[in-house]
Design a protein around this motif. Structure first.
Motif, PDB file in Angstrom:
ATOM      1  N   GLY A  50      11.199  56.937  58.435  1.00  0.00           N
ATOM      2  CA  GLY A  50      11.926  58.052  59.033  1.00  0.00           C
ATOM      3  C   GLY A  50      13.140  58.445  58.212  1.00  0.00           C
ATOM      4  N   PRO A  51      13.811  59.520  58.608  1.00  0.00           N
ATOM      5  CA  PRO A  51      15.012  59.964  57.882  1.00  0.00           C
ATOM      6  C   PRO A  51      16.144  58.938  58.018  1.00  0.00           C
ATOM      7  N   GLN A  52      16.840  58.713  56.921  1.00  0.00           N
ATOM      8  CA  GLN A  52      17.930  57.735  56.891  1.00  0.00           C
ATOM      9  C   GLN A  52      19.214  58.419  56.445  1.00  0.00           C
ATOM     10  N   GLU A  53      20.310  57.975  57.032  1.00  0.00           N
ATOM     11  CA  GLU A  53      21.609  58.467  56.595  1.00  0.00           C
ATOM     12  C   GLU A  53      22.073  57.631  55.411  1.00  0.00           C
ATOM     13  N   SER A  54      22.868  58.217  54.548  1.00  0.00           N
ATOM     14  CA  SER A  54      23.374  57.528  53.369  1.00  0.00           C
ATOM     15  C   SER A  54      24.119  56.253  53.774  1.00  0.00           C
ATOM     16  N   GLY A  55      23.776  55.128  53.145  1.00  0.00           N
ATOM     17  CA  GLY A  55      24.430  53.860  53.420  1.00  0.00           C
ATOM     18  C   GLY A  55      23.923  53.153  54.663  1.00  0.00           C
ATOM     19  N   ASP A  56      22.988  53.756  55.382  1.00  0.00           N
ATOM     20  CA  ASP A  56      22.441  53.176  56.608  1.00  0.00           C
ATOM     21  C   ASP A  56      21.301  52.238  56.232  1.00  0.00           C
ATOM     22  N   GLU A  57      21.514  50.928  56.396  1.00  0.00           N
ATOM     23  CA  GLU A  57      20.520  49.945  55.993  1.00  0.00           C
ATOM     24  C   GLU A  57      19.551  49.633  57.137  1.00  0.00           C
ATOM     25  N   ILE A  58      18.273  49.650  56.823  1.00  0.00           N
ATOM     26  CA  ILE A  58      17.236  49.287  57.789  1.00  0.00           C
ATOM     27  C   ILE A  58      17.068  47.782  57.709  1.00  0.00           C
ATOM     28  N   MET A  59      17.081  47.114  58.853  1.00  0.00           N
ATOM     29  CA  MET A  59      17.035  45.658  58.882  1.00  0.00           C
ATOM     30  C   MET A  59      15.805  45.158  59.645  1.00  0.00           C
ATOM     31  N   PRO A  60      15.140  44.118  59.108  1.00  0.00           N
ATOM     32  CA  PRO A  60      14.071  43.501  59.891  1.00  0.00           C
ATOM     33  C   PRO A  60      14.692  42.703  61.048  1.00  0.00           C
ATOM     34  N   LEU A  61      14.021  42.726  62.191  1.00  0.00           N
ATOM     35  CA  LEU A  61      14.493  41.988  63.354  1.00  0.00           C
ATOM     36  C   LEU A  61      14.124  40.511  63.206  1.00  0.00           C
ATOM     37  N   GLN A  62      15.021  39.620  63.627  1.00  0.00           N
ATOM     38  CA  GLN A  62      14.736  38.189  63.568  1.00  0.00           C
ATOM     39  C   GLN A  62      13.690  37.786  64.584  1.00  0.00           C
ATOM     40  N   SER A  63      13.804  38.328  65.790  1.00  0.00           N
ATOM     41  CA  SER A  63      12.877  37.921  66.843  1.00  0.00           C
ATOM     42  C   SER A  63      12.725  39.009  67.896  1.00  0.00           C
ATOM     43  N   LEU A  64      11.601  38.941  68.587  1.00  0.00           N
ATOM     44  CA  LEU A  64      11.266  39.867  69.674  1.00  0.00           C
ATOM     45  C   LEU A  64      10.506  39.100  70.752  1.00  0.00           C
ATOM     46  N   THR A  65      10.542  39.613  71.970  1.00  0.00           N
ATOM     47  CA  THR A  65       9.677  39.081  73.021  1.00  0.00           C
ATOM     48  C   THR A  65       8.288  39.690  72.835  1.00  0.00           C
TER      49      THR A  65
END
Length: 119
Positions: A50-65
């Protein structure tokens, strides 16, 4: 898909198997955890395409239910098929999404004790 017996012997399901096949096999074998190897570091906090803002880092989640992972899969998250969750949930088998090209990364853990991403 790669797996191991109780004695540590490595076994595979092959490249054309599915996430769902691995979940059914894990259920039948009473596995404690399933690792799905893919080309991303796990499930991300938002769509990496998707569209990202400058400097906005996408992070993988550590955990989910299980419920959170199922909602994301049903809404189009490509990393996981929705049918994969139920066989694992029934026996409280954890699922980990790992990156074949970044094996040192722990990936995202999906399971009964994972904190929810929803309020």
């Amino acid at each position: 898909f790669i797996g191991a017996t109780l004695s540590g012997d490595v076994t595979t399901l092959g490249r054309n198997s599915s996430d769902f096949s691995a979940a059914i096999l894990a259920d039948a074998l009473d596995a404690s955890e399933v690792w799905l190897w893919t080309d991303v570091d796990g499930i991300y906090d938002r769509d990496p395409r998707g569209p990202q803002e400058s400097g906005d880092e996408i992070m993988p989640l550590q955990s989910l239910t299980y419920d959170d992972a199922l909602r994301l899969a049903e809404r189009g998250a490509k990393v996981l098929h929705p049918r994969t969750i139920e066989p694992l949930r029934q026996k409280k088998i954890a699922l980990r999404i790992r990156n074949t090209f970044h094996p040192e990364h722990p990936g995202t853990r999906i399971g009964p004790a994972a904190p929810s991403i929803t309020p």
